[in-house]
Design a protein around this motif. Structure first.
Motif, PDB file in Angstrom:
ATOM      1  N   LEU A  88       6.832  -5.723  -4.456  1.00 17.28           N
ATOM      2  CA  LEU A  88       6.356  -4.440  -3.938  1.00 17.28           C
ATOM      3  C   LEU A  88       7.384  -3.829  -2.981  1.00 17.28           C
ATOM      4  O   LEU A  88       7.660  -2.627  -3.040  1.00 17.28           O
ATOM      5  N   ALA A  89       7.946  -4.662  -2.105  1.00 19.65           N
ATOM      6  CA  ALA A  89       8.936  -4.138  -1.162  1.00 19.65           C
ATOM      7  C   ALA A  89      10.163  -3.618  -1.906  1.00 19.65           C
ATOM      8  O   ALA A  89      10.691  -2.545  -1.596  1.00 19.65           O
ATOM      9  N   TYR A  92       9.401  -0.311  -3.357  1.00 12.22           N
ATOM     10  CA  TYR A  92       9.485   0.787  -2.388  1.00 12.22           C
ATOM     11  C   TYR A  92      10.938   1.236  -2.227  1.00 12.22           C
ATOM     12  O   TYR A  92      11.235   2.430  -2.269  1.00 12.22           O
ATOM     13  N   TYR A  96      10.452   4.750  -4.061  1.00 14.26           N
ATOM     14  CA  TYR A  96       9.963   5.765  -3.117  1.00 14.26           C
ATOM     15  C   TYR A  96      11.008   6.116  -2.067  1.00 14.26           C
ATOM     16  O   TYR A  96      11.278   7.272  -1.826  1.00 14.26           O
ATOM     17  N   PRO A 178       0.746   9.865 -13.201  1.00 17.33           N
ATOM     18  CA  PRO A 178       0.975   9.712 -11.760  1.00 17.33           C
ATOM     19  C   PRO A 178       2.107   8.708 -11.526  1.00 17.33           C
ATOM     20  O   PRO A 178       2.378   7.850 -12.375  1.00 17.33           O
ATOM     21  N   TRP A 180       2.467   6.051  -9.839  1.00 18.46           N
ATOM     22  CA  TRP A 180       2.307   4.594  -9.902  1.00 18.46           C
ATOM     23  C   TRP A 180       2.034   4.121 -11.311  1.00 18.46           C
ATOM     24  O   TRP A 180       2.278   2.968 -11.647  1.00 18.46           O
TER      25      TRP A 180
ATOM     26  N   ALA B  22      -6.177  10.243  -9.135  1.00 18.55           N
ATOM     27  CA  ALA B  22      -4.860   9.701  -9.468  1.00 18.55           C
ATOM     28  C   ALA B  22      -3.914   9.814  -8.280  1.00 18.55           C
ATOM     29  O   ALA B  22      -3.192   8.884  -7.942  1.00 18.55           O
ATOM     30  N   ALA B  25      -4.832   7.241  -5.717  1.00 22.07           N
ATOM     31  CA  ALA B  25      -4.326   5.920  -6.096  1.00 22.07           C
ATOM     32  C   ALA B  25      -2.823   5.846  -5.875  1.00 22.07           C
ATOM     33  O   ALA B  25      -2.292   4.837  -5.395  1.00 22.07           O
ATOM     34  N   ASP B  26      -2.182   6.939  -6.197  1.00 20.55           N
ATOM     35  CA  ASP B  26      -0.742   7.013  -6.020  1.00 20.55           C
ATOM     36  C   ASP B  26      -0.355   6.766  -4.565  1.00 20.55           C
ATOM     37  O   ASP B  26       0.539   5.989  -4.256  1.00 20.55           O
ATOM     38  N   PHE B  29      -0.941   3.206  -3.464  1.00 18.97           N
ATOM     39  CA  PHE B  29       0.110   2.322  -3.978  1.00 18.97           C
ATOM     40  C   PHE B  29       1.400   2.487  -3.177  1.00 18.97           C
ATOM     41  O   PHE B  29       2.044   1.506  -2.809  1.00 18.97           O
ATOM     42  N   GLN B  30       1.716   3.748  -2.869  1.00 22.79           N
ATOM     43  CA  GLN B  30       2.942   3.977  -2.107  1.00 22.79           C
ATOM     44  C   GLN B  30       2.846   3.320  -0.725  1.00 22.79           C
ATOM     45  O   GLN B  30       3.788   2.679  -0.265  1.00 22.79           O
ATOM     46  N   LEU B  32       1.048   0.773   0.067  1.00 28.55           N
ATOM     47  CA  LEU B  32       1.098  -0.675  -0.113  1.00 28.55           C
ATOM     48  C   LEU B  32       2.545  -1.147  -0.210  1.00 28.55           C
ATOM     49  O   LEU B  32       2.949  -2.103   0.475  1.00 28.55           O
ATOM     50  N   THR B  33       3.338  -0.481  -1.050  1.00 23.43           N
ATOM     51  CA  THR B  33       4.736  -0.899  -1.182  1.00 23.43           C
ATOM     52  C   THR B  33       5.456  -0.723   0.145  1.00 23.43           C
ATOM     53  O   THR B  33       6.273  -1.551   0.531  1.00 23.43           O
TER      54      THR B  33
END
Lengths: 281, 329
Positions: A88-89, A92, A96, A178, A180, B22, B25-26, B29-30, B32-33
């Motif tokens: 997950l890290a 990111y 992101y 989306p 994710w 959506a 959720a997006d 998730f962001q 969380l990361t």
């Protein structure tokens, strides 16, 4: 005169290139010596007893069963907790925060942790986990190994995700998916092999980790599956047995060392086979 | 589709509800990361906090004098870190002295001399060896290297240098087999594959055109290496060496077996000594008393500080090389 100069250049070339061949011979000779001794000393001890019996008191027959199980247990906990966090890290960093300042700092710190002395991580867990709990435990050992797993997985996950062409992501986004969904169904799937490679390399890395376990998981002469109690682990038992004066303990240490080396080599070779062809150098 | 039966207005409302879900959720998730990524910073901060917190009693008791005091006396609770700090620096320095030329030599062999079919196998073998756990090198050092040095290398060297002023004290007896010299040798054997793997990767970033241009001018292989490849990759090679140095400084198991664990500084390289990591590994579980444990943690703090500086410098240099390689393509 020109001829002489040319000759000098050729001779210098020959001298330095021969030196580099010598260096290769020198380097490889040590490594062959290490592996050769390991095979020679350890191979005779690789038998059923090794996997079936507990670590013995000096002077008696025995195996390494409790140490093997202890190592497996701590590795399992560390990987089960560390890998998802690392993935997950890494996601990111690659998806992101690719160019953000926070991501830059995290990347830098992660690379430091990747090469930081593991014994220092052991001190960290000792102060943060062992002291508050009041005793050594398998949890603490797993925590140390987990802090070693995370940076490895972060680094490989990010590298692998960055290899995925942006056009793939754009195609997903253009369909209205989306972000994710794009990550889960497109980029992760495309980078699957690379991410598994990272996890395998992380396991290989922690399998031989000894120093930080000395004062987190400690050691245990007996069979134990209790994560709240001190537990034996293969590297720590090897260390303890190797520096002991008893010959049968030393033999067990060699067999254990061979076992770890084979496991690590198998893991790294599998990881290498999994790598996608364009990633190969 | 179910949606087709609904009026256009309802479809829009339904879709926007789905869209909101959506997006929601997006966002989750962001976050969380992001939290997982922050955990890396938390671990780093935790290490610093734990080391400072654990070392505080020792820092209060000894101050900065800890760094240059040689006493290490658990009975009177007087501790100084000079011997392990010096031992760490000396063993790593000696190890680099051997490992750098040999490691770079192997990289040169792999990129320039080695016949093509052998390149991949030898390269892979070296990378695999870089991953072998250090305890393997330690156990080999204890059972094979140390007895060998004790019997056939140390005595003749001690005899040969006996009369010469500086060398006689640098290589003074008795030949224990274990000691600073043995530890440095094991460290160098360990770091050789590491350095050569990184250096080879760095050498391969040199654009072939540059090398071909030099060859076209009539340069020999060595001249191409010295005048084109090395200047182009200087930052990367130094970065790789620093990375290996960082590993050597913090290496524990390979050293602990063969260093001898003696808290004193001797002029002789053949004498037993200790390093920070070896001292911690050997003494931590036996440390009792108010200041013994904090003193060991303070040693860990010093080690972390030194490796942090070395590794940060390495990161910076490799990062610069990466920027250049990225800008080119």
């Amino acid at each position: 005169m020109n001829q002489g100069r040319y000759l000098r250049r050729r001779i210098r070339n020959l001298v330095f290139l021969s030196l580099s061949v010598l260096a290769t011979g020198f380097g490889l000779a040590w490594l062959v010596a290490v592996l050769g001794t390991l095979l020679y000393e350890g191979f005779s001890g690789l038998n059923f007893q090794l996997f079936a019996e507990m670590t013995p008191p000096p002077g008696e027959d025995g195996g390494l069963l409790n140490a093997i199980v202890g190592s497996l247990m701590m590795n399992l906990i560390a990987v089960a907790v560390g890998t998802p966090i690392g993935i997950l890290a890494g996601t990111y960093l690659a998806e992101y925060g690719r160019y953000s300042r926070v991501a830059f700092v995290i990347r830098f710190v992660n690379d430091i942790l990747l090469s930081a002395p593991s014994i220092v991580l052991g001190l960290f867990i000792y102060v943060a986990v062992v002291l508050p709990m009041g005793h050594f435990s398998a949890w603490a050992g797993a925590a140390v190994l987990g802090t070693i797993v995370i940076p490895v997985v972060v680094r490989t996950t990010e590298n692998m995700l960055l290899l995925i062409p942006n056009t793939l992501r754009e195609a997903g986004v253009a369909l209205g998916a989306p972000r994710w969904h794009v990550i889960r169904h497109i980029t992760w799937r495309a980078a699957q092999a690379g991410i598994v490679t990272g996890a395998l390399l992380a396991i290989a890395r922690i399998s031989g980790e000894t120093a930080p376990l000395l004062f987190t998981a400690l050691n245990n002469q007996f069979w134990s599956l209790d994560p709240n109690a001190p537990i034996a682990s293969l590297p720590v038992v090897i260390f303890q047995f190797a520096i002991s004066p008893y010959e049968d303990w030393q033999r067990l240490a060699w067999s254990g060392a061979l076992l770890i080396t084979l496991a690590v080599l198998a893991l790294s070779i599998t990881a290498r086979l999994l790598e996608s062809p364009q990633e190969r150098k | 589709m179910v949606d087709a039966a609904l009026s256009p207005h309802a479809t829009l409302a339904l879709n926007s509800a789905r869209l909101r879900r959506a997006l929601r959720a997006d966002q989750i998730f962001q976050r969380l990361t992001f939290c997982c990524a922050l955990l890396v910073l938390v671990i780093f901060a935790g290490i610093i906090w734990a080391l400072v917190d654990g070392a505080l009693p020792a820092i209060r008791a000894f101050g900065f004098a800890f760094l240059w005091t040689e006493v290490w006396n658990p009975v009177t609770e007087r501790f100084g870190g000079l011997a392990p700090i010096a031992g760490t620096l000396i063993t790593s320095f000696l190890a680099m002295l051997v490992a750098i030329p040999v490691g770079i030599g192997i990289a040169i062999f792999l990129t320039e001399i080695c016949p093509r079919p052998l390149r991949r196998p030898i390269g892979i073998a070296i990378e695999l060896l870089a991953g072998i756990p250090s305890i393997i090198y330690g156990i080999w050092g204890l059972f094979v290297l140390a007895p060998m040095l004790q019997q056939s290398v140390m005595p003749p060297v001690i005899d040969a240098f006996a009369g010469i002023p500086v060398l006689s004290s640098l290589f003074a007896g008795p030949p224990y087999g274990i000691g600073i010299f043995t530890a440095a040798l094991i460290l160098s054997i360990m770091t050789i594959p590491f350095i050569s793997a990184i250096t080879r990767d760095v050498f391969e970033t040199v654009p072939p055109v540059l090398k071909e241009a030099a060859y076209g001018l009539g340069a020999t292989t060595w001249e191409v290496l010295w005048n084109v490849v090395l200047p182009y990759t200087r930052g990367g090679v130094v970065g790789g060496i620093m990375l290996a140095l960082g590993r050597a400084l913090g290496e524990t198991m390979a050293v602990t077996f063969v260093i001898g664990n003696a808290h004193r500084i001797s002029a002789s390289l053949f004498a037993p000594g200790t390093t920070i990591s070896a001292a911690i590994a050997n003494e931590f579980t036996e440390a009792i008393g108010e200041l013994y444990l904090p003193a060991l943690v303070e040693l860990g703090l010093v080690l972390f500080f030194v490796t942090f500086c070395v590794l940060a410098l390495a990161q910076y240099m490799l990062y610069r090389l990466e920027q250049r390689a990225g800008g080119r393509s």
